[in-house]
Design a protein around this motif. Structure first.
Motif, PDB file in Angstrom:
ATOM      1  N   VAL A  81       0.906  -1.248  -0.122  1.00  0.00           N
ATOM      2  CA  VAL A  81      -0.155  -0.130   0.141  1.00  0.00           C
ATOM      3  C   VAL A  81       1.002   1.216   0.113  1.00  0.00           C
ATOM      4  CG1 VAL A  81      -1.752   1.265   1.172  1.00  0.00           C
ATOM      5  CG2 VAL A  81      -1.813  -1.128   1.140  1.00  0.00           C
ATOM      6  N   ALA A  82       0.724   2.321  -0.907  1.00  0.00           N
ATOM      7  CA  ALA A  82       1.453   3.252  -0.963  1.00  0.00           C
ATOM      8  C   ALA A  82       0.447   4.255  -0.304  1.00  0.00           C
ATOM      9  CB  ALA A  82       1.433   3.758  -2.383  1.00  0.00           C
ATOM     10  N   ASP A  83       1.127   5.074   0.906  1.00  0.00           N
ATOM     11  CA  ASP A  83       0.573   6.199   1.729  1.00  0.00           C
ATOM     12  C   ASP A  83       1.209   7.392   1.274  1.00  0.00           C
ATOM     13  OD1 ASP A  83      -0.822   7.538   3.582  1.00  0.00           O
ATOM     14  OD2 ASP A  83       0.102   6.556   5.516  1.00  0.00           O
ATOM     15  N   ILE A  84       0.687   8.103   0.416  1.00  0.00           N
ATOM     16  CA  ILE A  84       0.948   9.275  -0.235  1.00  0.00           C
ATOM     17  C   ILE A  84       0.633  10.486   0.573  1.00  0.00           C
ATOM     18  CG2 ILE A  84       1.498  10.442  -2.432  1.00  0.00           C
ATOM     19  CD1 ILE A  84       2.551   7.614  -2.358  1.00  0.00           C
ATOM     20  N   GLY A  85       1.400  11.251   0.998  1.00  0.00           N
ATOM     21  CA  GLY A  85       1.136  12.544   1.829  1.00  0.00           C
ATOM     22  C   GLY A  85       0.721  12.015   3.252  1.00  0.00           C
ATOM     23  N   GLY A  86       1.274  10.915   3.571  1.00  0.00           N
ATOM     24  CA  GLY A  86       0.730  10.437   4.733  1.00  0.00           C
ATOM     25  C   GLY A  86       1.016  10.932   6.004  1.00  0.00           C
ATOM     26  N   GLY A  87       1.841  12.162   6.150  1.00  0.00           N
ATOM     27  CA  GLY A  87       1.859  12.800   7.485  1.00  0.00           C
ATOM     28  C   GLY A  87       2.722  12.044   8.444  1.00  0.00           C
ATOM     29  N   PRO A  88       2.603  11.867   9.717  1.00  0.00           N
ATOM     30  CA  PRO A  88       3.495  11.392  10.526  1.00  0.00           C
ATOM     31  C   PRO A  88       3.121   9.838  10.522  1.00  0.00           C
ATOM     32  CG  PRO A  88       1.780  12.396  11.746  1.00  0.00           C
ATOM     33  CD  PRO A  88       1.480  13.083  10.324  1.00  0.00           C
ATOM     34  N   GLY A  89       2.336   9.189   9.752  1.00  0.00           N
ATOM     35  CA  GLY A  89       2.162   7.834   9.209  1.00  0.00           C
ATOM     36  C   GLY A  89       1.054   7.007  10.541  1.00  0.00           C
ATOM     37  N   ARG A  90       0.182   7.609  10.794  1.00  0.00           N
ATOM     38  CA  ARG A  90      -0.854   6.994  11.704  1.00  0.00           C
ATOM     39  C   ARG A  90      -1.559   5.977  10.807  1.00  0.00           C
ATOM     40  NH1 ARG A  90      -3.964   8.436  15.914  1.00  0.00           N
ATOM     41  NH2 ARG A  90      -4.798   6.758  17.067  1.00  0.00           N
ATOM     42  N   TYR A  91      -1.772   6.216   9.532  1.00  0.00           N
ATOM     43  CA  TYR A  91      -2.520   5.292   8.877  1.00  0.00           C
ATOM     44  C   TYR A  91      -1.358   4.087   8.161  1.00  0.00           C
ATOM     45  CZ  TYR A  91      -6.783   7.873   8.787  1.00  0.00           C
ATOM     46  OH  TYR A  91      -7.871   8.488   9.223  1.00  0.00           O
ATOM     47  N   SER A  92      -0.282   4.580   7.947  1.00  0.00           N
ATOM     48  CA  SER A  92       0.968   3.507   7.701  1.00  0.00           C
ATOM     49  C   SER A  92       1.153   2.604   8.949  1.00  0.00           C
ATOM     50  CB  SER A  92       2.189   4.553   7.423  1.00  0.00           C
ATOM     51  OG  SER A  92       2.183   5.063   6.203  1.00  0.00           O
ATOM     52  N   ILE A  93       1.138   3.209   9.890  1.00  0.00           N
ATOM     53  CA  ILE A  93       1.178   2.068  11.174  1.00  0.00           C
ATOM     54  C   ILE A  93       0.128   1.107  11.347  1.00  0.00           C
ATOM     55  CG2 ILE A  93       1.573   2.334  13.814  1.00  0.00           C
ATOM     56  CD1 ILE A  93       2.792   4.782  13.369  1.00  0.00           C
ATOM     57  N   TRP A  94      -1.050   1.570  11.126  1.00  0.00           N
ATOM     58  CA  TRP A  94      -2.238   0.714  11.299  1.00  0.00           C
ATOM     59  C   TRP A  94      -1.987  -0.516  10.134  1.00  0.00           C
ATOM     60  CZ3 TRP A  94      -6.305   1.608   7.312  1.00  0.00           C
ATOM     61  CH2 TRP A  94      -7.507   0.685   7.555  1.00  0.00           C
ATOM     62  N   LEU A  95      -1.694  -0.092   8.902  1.00  0.00           N
ATOM     63  CA  LEU A  95      -1.711  -0.820   7.969  1.00  0.00           C
ATOM     64  C   LEU A  95      -0.563  -2.000   8.127  1.00  0.00           C
ATOM     65  CD1 LEU A  95      -2.095   1.561   5.123  1.00  0.00           C
ATOM     66  CD2 LEU A  95      -3.684  -0.385   5.460  1.00  0.00           C
ATOM     67  N   ALA A  96       0.497  -1.601   8.650  1.00  0.00           N
ATOM     68  CA  ALA A  96       1.802  -2.474   8.909  1.00  0.00           C
ATOM     69  C   ALA A  96       1.367  -3.201  10.138  1.00  0.00           C
ATOM     70  CB  ALA A  96       2.834  -1.350   9.256  1.00  0.00           C
TER      71      ALA A  96
END
Length: 260
Positions: free
Chosen positions: A41-56
């Motif tokens: 999943v590409a989290d583009i413009g993902g800020g500090p990564g709250r959604y990236s962490i959730w996805l990981a």
């Protein structure tokens, strides 16, 4: 934009009652179309990564990109091995063609007042996506400054000039900062967001309001501590999320599009 985000407010924005509603609803909207893990999943413009962490944490590999070095440092400090974070512009993403299984654009369109830049961002999301991959596109509603900023947050009490901006904001969509280093962005009408998605060659699968009718901060705080009241709030947002006459009531919209 940089001056606003360099204050570091974004890291905890989704932690309070108001942000928690946005976070919970955004996650459930994404999970309706997100391919099963493991996927990229590409989290583009993902800020500090709250959604990236959730996805990981769900088992996905995440390619996180953001313009702000502060956000990248904040995410990299967590050190999750499934998240690959780097500086990047949503209009020119450093990922290969057809290399990801889904794209999150949960912020870039907020900060692009020029239509051409928004279309280019959507083109880039399409380019890096594999066929039929979902692309989740967030936008701020054209009426969020009035319904959320004025009625809910009562920003005019500390910034009286905010009221005088509303007519222009609702006319052309551009939201200027009302305090030094304040938030600035672009707001969408639902139909305009759909038109931009079509112009970028994407197929619009769904368009929903995220939070539903904005409530006062005190009401949100009270509901956050009451499981039944919180579920009533979530269910109300779900019930009205696709009602055409009510789409613009939600502070945020999420479109789900696909490459074909």
């Amino acid at each position: 934009m940089r001056a606003y985000y360099e204050q570091g407010k974004e890291r905890d924005r989704l932690a309070g009652p108001k942000g928690s509603l946005e976070f919970a609803r955004t996650k459930e909207i994404i999970q309706r179309r997100l391919p099963a893990a493991p996927a990229v999943v590409a989290d583009i413009g993902g800020g500090p990564g709250r959604y990236s962490i959730w996805l990981a944490e769900l088992g996905y590999t995440v390619q996180h990109r953001d313009l702000m070095d502060l956000h990248i440092r904040q995410l990299q400090a967590i050190g999750h091995p499934a998240i690959h974070s780097a500086s990047g512009d949503a209009r020119d993403v450093d990922l290969p063609d057809a290399s990801v299984d889904a794209v999150l654009l949960l912020g870039p369109l907020y900060h692009l007042p020029e239509r051409a830049d928004r279309i280019q961002t959507l083109h880039e999301a399409r380019r890096i996506s594999r066929p039929v991959s979902p692309i989740f596109i967030a936008a701020i509603s054209r009426w969020a400054p009035r319904l959320d900023g004025v009625l809910q947050e009562r920003l005019y009490e500390h910034n009286p000039e905010f009221l005088s901006l509303l007519t222009d904001v609702e006319h052309d969509g551009t939201l200027p900062p009302v305090v030094p280093n304040g938030f600035l962005g672009y707001t969408h009408r639902p139909t305009d967001l759909a038109d931009e998605i079509a112009e970028a060659g994407l197929h619009l699968d769904d368009l929903v309001g995220v939070e539903g009718l904005p409530l006062s901060a005190a009401d949100m705080q009270a509901r956050a501590g009451d499981t039944t009241a919180w579920n009533v709030l979530l269910n109300a947002a779900r019930v009205i999320e696709r009602v055409p006459e009510l789409l613009g009531v939600s502070p945020h919209l999420i479109a789900t599009a696909a490459t074909g």
